[in-house]
Scaffold this motif. Structure first.
Motif, PDB file in Angstrom:
ATOM      1  N   ASP A   1       0.845  -1.201   0.000  1.00  0.00           N
ATOM      2  CA  ASP A   1       0.000   0.000   0.000  1.00  0.00           C
ATOM      3  C   ASP A   1       0.879   1.251   0.000  1.00  0.00           C
ATOM      4  OD1 ASP A   1      -2.209  -1.618   0.069  1.00  0.00           O
ATOM      5  OD2 ASP A   1      -2.639  -1.306   2.199  1.00  0.00           O
TER       6      ASP A   1
ATOM      7  N   GLU B   1      -4.008   1.041 -10.868  1.00  0.00           N
ATOM      8  CA  GLU B   1      -4.542  -0.314 -11.017  1.00  0.00           C
ATOM      9  C   GLU B   1      -3.404  -1.227 -11.444  1.00  0.00           C
ATOM     10  OE1 GLU B   1      -8.172  -0.607 -13.210  1.00  0.00           O
ATOM     11  OE2 GLU B   1      -7.640  -2.583 -14.004  1.00  0.00           O
TER      12      GLU B   1
ATOM     13  N   TRP C   1      -1.370   4.226   0.282  1.00  0.00           N
ATOM     14  CA  TRP C   1      -2.576   4.458  -0.511  1.00  0.00           C
ATOM     15  C   TRP C   1      -3.707   3.605   0.068  1.00  0.00           C
ATOM     16  CZ3 TRP C   1      -2.519   5.686  -6.317  1.00  0.00           C
ATOM     17  CH2 TRP C   1      -1.412   6.470  -6.656  1.00  0.00           C
ATOM     18  N   ARG C   2      -4.940   3.941  -0.326  1.00  0.00           N
ATOM     19  CA  ARG C   2      -6.110   3.146   0.097  1.00  0.00           C
ATOM     20  C   ARG C   2      -6.415   2.090  -0.960  1.00  0.00           C
ATOM     21  NH1 ARG C   2      -9.643   6.566  -0.983  1.00  0.00           N
ATOM     22  NH2 ARG C   2      -8.251   8.354  -1.245  1.00  0.00           N
TER      23      ARG C   2
ATOM     24  N   TRP D   1      -5.813   1.016  -6.115  1.00  0.00           N
ATOM     25  CA  TRP D   1      -5.618   1.922  -4.972  1.00  0.00           C
ATOM     26  C   TRP D   1      -6.007   3.344  -5.390  1.00  0.00           C
ATOM     27  CZ3 TRP D   1      -1.916  -1.564  -6.551  1.00  0.00           C
ATOM     28  CH2 TRP D   1      -1.379  -2.455  -5.597  1.00  0.00           C
ATOM     29  N   GLU D   2      -6.335   4.135  -4.386  1.00  0.00           N
ATOM     30  CA  GLU D   2      -6.566   5.563  -4.613  1.00  0.00           C
ATOM     31  C   GLU D   2      -5.796   6.377  -3.569  1.00  0.00           C
ATOM     32  OE1 GLU D   2     -11.017   5.114  -6.576  1.00  0.00           O
ATOM     33  OE2 GLU D   2     -10.828   5.973  -4.561  1.00  0.00           O
ATOM     34  N   CYS D   3      -5.531   7.618  -3.939  1.00  0.00           N
ATOM     35  CA  CYS D   3      -4.811   8.526  -3.038  1.00  0.00           C
ATOM     36  C   CYS D   3      -5.297   9.933  -3.386  1.00  0.00           C
ATOM     37  CB  CYS D   3      -3.312   8.375  -3.298  1.00  0.00           C
ATOM     38  SG  CYS D   3      -2.264   9.435  -2.307  1.00  0.00           S
TER      39      CYS D   3
ATOM     40  N   VAL E   1      -8.841  -0.071  -2.823  1.00  0.00           N
ATOM     41  CA  VAL E   1     -10.298   0.016  -2.987  1.00  0.00           C
ATOM     42  C   VAL E   1     -10.857  -1.187  -3.742  1.00  0.00           C
ATOM     43  CG1 VAL E   1     -10.338   2.539  -2.851  1.00  0.00           C
ATOM     44  CG2 VAL E   1     -10.081   1.446  -5.094  1.00  0.00           C
ATOM     45  N   GLU E   2      -9.963  -2.011  -4.312  1.00  0.00           N
ATOM     46  CA  GLU E   2     -10.456  -3.215  -5.001  1.00  0.00           C
ATOM     47  C   GLU E   2      -9.386  -4.290  -4.936  1.00  0.00           C
ATOM     48  OE1 GLU E   2     -11.852  -2.582  -9.053  1.00  0.00           O
ATOM     49  OE2 GLU E   2     -11.488  -4.700  -9.495  1.00  0.00           O
TER      50      GLU E   2
ATOM     51  N   ARG F   1      -5.085   7.430  -8.989  1.00  0.00           N
ATOM     52  CA  ARG F   1      -5.659   6.074  -8.971  1.00  0.00           C
ATOM     53  C   ARG F   1      -4.656   5.150  -9.643  1.00  0.00           C
ATOM     54  NH1 ARG F   1      -8.549   2.533 -12.180  1.00  0.00           N
ATOM     55  NH2 ARG F   1     -10.255   1.449 -11.131  1.00  0.00           N
TER      56      ARG F   1
ATOM     57  N   TRP G   1      -6.032  14.074  -7.465  1.00  0.00           N
ATOM     58  CA  TRP G   1      -6.319  12.684  -7.066  1.00  0.00           C
ATOM     59  C   TRP G   1      -5.489  11.741  -7.921  1.00  0.00           C
ATOM     60  CZ3 TRP G   1      -8.150   9.807 -11.121  1.00  0.00           C
ATOM     61  CH2 TRP G   1      -8.777  10.507 -12.157  1.00  0.00           C
TER      62      TRP G   1
END
Ligand SMILES: O=P(O)(O)OC[C@H]1O[C@@H](O)[C@H](O)[C@@H](O)[C@@H]1O
Length: 286
Positions: A26, A130, A89-90, A105-107, A92-93, A128, A126
């Motif tokens: 992450d 993948e 990062w978060r 991930w998203e940040c 998300v999937e 993202r 933002w």
């Protein structure tokens, strides 16, 4: 080696499916391992890279954004290689089918706002990222800001594992030009093929459709929306000064990085976005 606590702090994700094994952190949304079935790992990670984890991870595929290195010539940045590499990062999937695993991930701008240099970018920026681990490794990094146009330098800072650097031939850069950062950033014409003999630090004006031929396999890169290719190896002296590197590790890696840097930086319009992608494939030699 890192402790389980250090790995957990860095958010290590591991995956296995019918085509490959993979791993990512992450921290920086950094892919650290991709090992297609029957292959050794395609990515290099320095032996002690994850110790004391809040430093740079020398290995895998860190993302450099929204600036690369020390920035464009006319922009002085406080810390190398941008903002997003330094924060968790978060995720998300996380989905696995039989043949592929996808991590997303998203940040957000808020999550990097405390870092020096963040105030030069829109507060609502933002990011993202993948990563699809399958027969090929697919990466897709997207950046935007709803409110404000900005200039984006970006790169996938890919550390590839090689048997021995003296056996490696890099193809795909012929006919282009590069700035040589071991020669005062002077411009040179590219040779037909590139071999690495020691410290190498070049930024090519080339989109990065490159092959890395090792003694037993070929790693092939297919970037999307990239205009720059960076080739870096610290050499023996450089490696000694880097955190977490053991003596001879510089002979076991080469960074071939793809992105848009310096005069190739991308202007992202307000409300728009830009996506940099990369497919990595590997096949046996011969
Ligand atoms: O930040 P890292 O992983 O130590 O990599 C540093 C290197 O990254 C490369 O992309 C740059 O071209 C080099 O100039 C730099 O030394």
């Amino acid at each position: 080696m890192p402790t389980p606590d250090e790995l957990a702090t860095a958010g290590l994700r591991t995956t296995v499916n019918s085509t490959c094994r993979g791993a990512a952190l992450d921290l920086g949304a950094t892919v650290t391992s991709w090992q297609p079935r029957g292959q050794r790992d395609v990515l290099f990670v320095s032996r002690e890279a994850l110790v004391g984890i809040d430093d740079e991870v020398h290995g895998g595929i860190p993302i450099c954004a929204p600036w690369f290195g020390r920035g464009r010539d006319d922009v002085d940045v406080p810390r190398p290689h941008g903002l997003v590499r330094w924060v968790p990062w978060r995720l998300v999937e996380d989905t696995t089918s039989d043949a592929a695993t996808t991590l997303v991930w998203e940040c957000s701008g808020d999550e990097v706002a405390h870092l020096p240099g963040a105030d030069a970018y829109p507060s609502d920026i933002w990011f993202r990222h993948e990563a699809q681990f399958g027969e090929t490794l697919h990466l897709s990094f997207t950046t935007g800001s709803p409110s404000t146009s900005f200039v984006l330098d970006e790169a996938f800072h890919c550390y590839f594992a090689v048997s021995h650097i003296s056996d490696v031939v890099i193809d795909g850069l012929a006919g282009t030009r590069y700035r040589d950062y071991t020669d005062g950033a002077a411009w040179h014409d590219a040779d037909d093929v590139l071999r690495i003999h020691g410290h190498t630090d070049r930024i090519y004006d080339a989109p990065g459709n490159v092959t890395i031929t090792d003694d037993d396999r070929i790693i092939a890169l297919t970037p999307g929306d990239a205009a720059s290719t960076i080739v870096w190896n610290p050499g023996p002296d450089g490696a000694r000064s880097l955190t977490g590197w053991a003596g001879e590790e510089w002979t076991q890696m080469v960074c071939v990085e793809v992105g848009n840097v310096q005069h190739r930086a991308v202007t992202v319009p307000a409300g728009g976005s830009h996506t940099l992608s990369l497919d990595v494939a590997v096949r046996p030699l011969g």
